[in-house]
Write a protein that holds these residues in place. Structure first.
Motif, mmCIF file in Angstrom:
data_model
loop_
_atom_site.group_PDB
_atom_site.id
_atom_site.type_symbol
_atom_site.label_atom_id
_atom_site.label_comp_id
_atom_site.label_asym_id
_atom_site.label_seq_id
_atom_site.Cartn_x
_atom_site.Cartn_y
_atom_site.Cartn_z
ATOM 1 N N GLY A 107 0.801 -1.220 0.000
ATOM 2 C CA GLY A 107 0.000 0.000 0.000
ATOM 3 C C GLY A 107 0.831 1.265 0.000
ATOM 4 N N ARG A 163 -3.819 2.050 3.592
ATOM 5 C CA ARG A 163 -3.794 1.995 2.135
ATOM 6 C C ARG A 163 -3.891 0.576 1.590
ATOM 7 N NH1 ARG A 163 0.868 6.351 0.233
ATOM 8 N NH2 ARG A 163 -0.060 8.192 1.231
ATOM 9 N N GLY A 220 -2.713 -3.392 -3.000
ATOM 10 C CA GLY A 220 -2.464 -1.964 -2.877
ATOM 11 C C GLY A 220 -3.463 -1.090 -3.589
ATOM 12 N N ASP A 221 -4.349 -1.671 -4.419
ATOM 13 C CA ASP A 221 -5.360 -0.882 -5.128
ATOM 14 C C ASP A 221 -6.579 -1.757 -5.384
ATOM 15 O OD1 ASP A 221 -5.014 -2.094 -8.029
ATOM 16 O OD2 ASP A 221 -2.993 -1.602 -7.325
ATOM 17 N N ALA A 222 -7.695 -1.084 -5.690
ATOM 18 C CA ALA A 222 -8.958 -1.798 -5.887
ATOM 19 C C ALA A 222 -8.941 -2.660 -7.147
ATOM 20 C CB ALA A 222 -10.107 -0.785 -5.952
ATOM 21 N N ARG A 223 -8.210 -2.241 -8.176
ATOM 22 C CA ARG A 223 -8.181 -3.022 -9.414
ATOM 23 C C ARG A 223 -7.557 -4.393 -9.173
ATOM 24 N NH1 ARG A 223 -5.645 -0.131 -14.562
ATOM 25 N NH2 ARG A 223 -7.488 1.174 -14.098
ATOM 26 N N SER A 224 -6.461 -4.436 -8.425
ATOM 27 C CA SER A 224 -5.830 -5.725 -8.128
ATOM 28 C C SER A 224 -6.726 -6.591 -7.258
ATOM 29 C CB SER A 224 -4.487 -5.493 -7.422
ATOM 30 O OG SER A 224 -3.622 -4.701 -8.203
#
Length: 283
Positions: free
Chosen positions: A183, A203, A215-219
């Motif tokens: 994150g 994060r 670390g992100d919503a797409r992953s």
């Protein structure tokens, strides 16, 4: 234009200046000529005397080249207080013309009998690798890997190092124990420390069906769609998008959505019918 060739002098002890080709009666007169500032010399002359032995040199570059070989100049000329054009290597003691050439010499010192090396953050030239390691620990410009204690000149170089070490660990040849938070990208000395930090990092997105962190919503969404062949039992509500740790919890949550919809529908129909009857009774 380059200075003319010195003229031949008649006397046995005569000496000629290499800069202006002027002939003098001896080395004493030539030394007095070189001691004068260049702007006061007539004719104009750019010759300089070695600060060690006093030998006349054709210019600044020629004097630097001479002083790097002159034993008297090495003992008299102080590199720290003299012109920055001459620098001494802390590894082998060799004198080079300028800081840039000194760094180039230290960078290639591993291929020669010289122990000097360059700080990977600030570029300072140090005597050996042990001194560099100690220097980089306190150098604000150096990014030190907490796993292998190797220094890097930028955060990008440190991230590339971590990526390379992660690939080596996946092949069963780990060379560094450092790991970064997915994150906030903070680097830790081991994967266990990084995972403990990720549990509290705001994060990081944690999957409730397994121990994976993202670390992100797409992953995270890609993980939920491809979890069929993985040991993950997470399920996502098709109505509100909430993620649950099991299919049963997600089904119970989805049923609550439908139950609220059924309870609210008759209420809206009865209120609309009452408004119709009221409107009809108004004279």
């Amino acid at each position: 234009a380059p200075p003319a060739s010195p003229q031949l002098c008649g006397g046995v002890g005569d000496a000629a200046c290499l800069g202006c080709s002027q002939c003098f009666g001896g080395q004493t007169q030539l030394a007095a000529h070189l001691a004068q500032p260049a702007v006061r010399r007539r004719p104009a002359c750019g010759s300089l005397a070695c600060r060690g032995c006093g030998v006349a040199c054709a210019g600044a570059e020629a004097r630097i080249t001479h002083e790097m070989r002159c034993t008297r100049a090495k003992a008299i000329v102080d590199v720290a207080t003299s012109s920055a054009a001459v620098a001494s290597c802390p590894g082998c003691g060799r004198r080079v013309a300028g800081e840039a050439k000194l760094r180039a010499h230290a960078s290639a010192a591993g291929r020669r009998s010289c122990t000097a090396c360059v700080c990977r953050g600030c570029g300072a030239v140090l005597a050996d690798s042990a001194v560099r390691t100690q220097h980089e620990e306190s150098c604000s410009a150096t990014k030190v890997c907490p796993g292998c204690r190797e220094g890097f000149g930028s955060q990008e170089d440190l991230a590339a190092h971590l990526t390379k070490m992660a690939a080596a660990a996946a092949r069963g040849r780990p060379a560094c124990t450092a790991a970064a938070c997915v994150g906030c990208k903070r680097v830790f000395g081991s994967a266990e420390q990084a995972q403990a930090h990720e549990e509290e990092c705001w994060r990081v997105l944690s999957c409730p069906g397994c121990s994976c962190h993202f670390g992100d919503a797409r992953s995270f969404q890609a993980h939920l769609k491809e979890r069929g062949g993985q040991a993950c039992c997470a399920a996502q509500c098709s109505i509100c998008g909430l993620v649950f740790g099991s299919i049963e919890e997600c089904a119970e949550h989805t049923a609550s959505h439908r139950g609220r919809h059924r309870r609210s529908s008759p209420r809206r129909r009865s209120s609309s019918a009452a408004s119709t009857n009221t409107a009809a009774t108004v004279p």
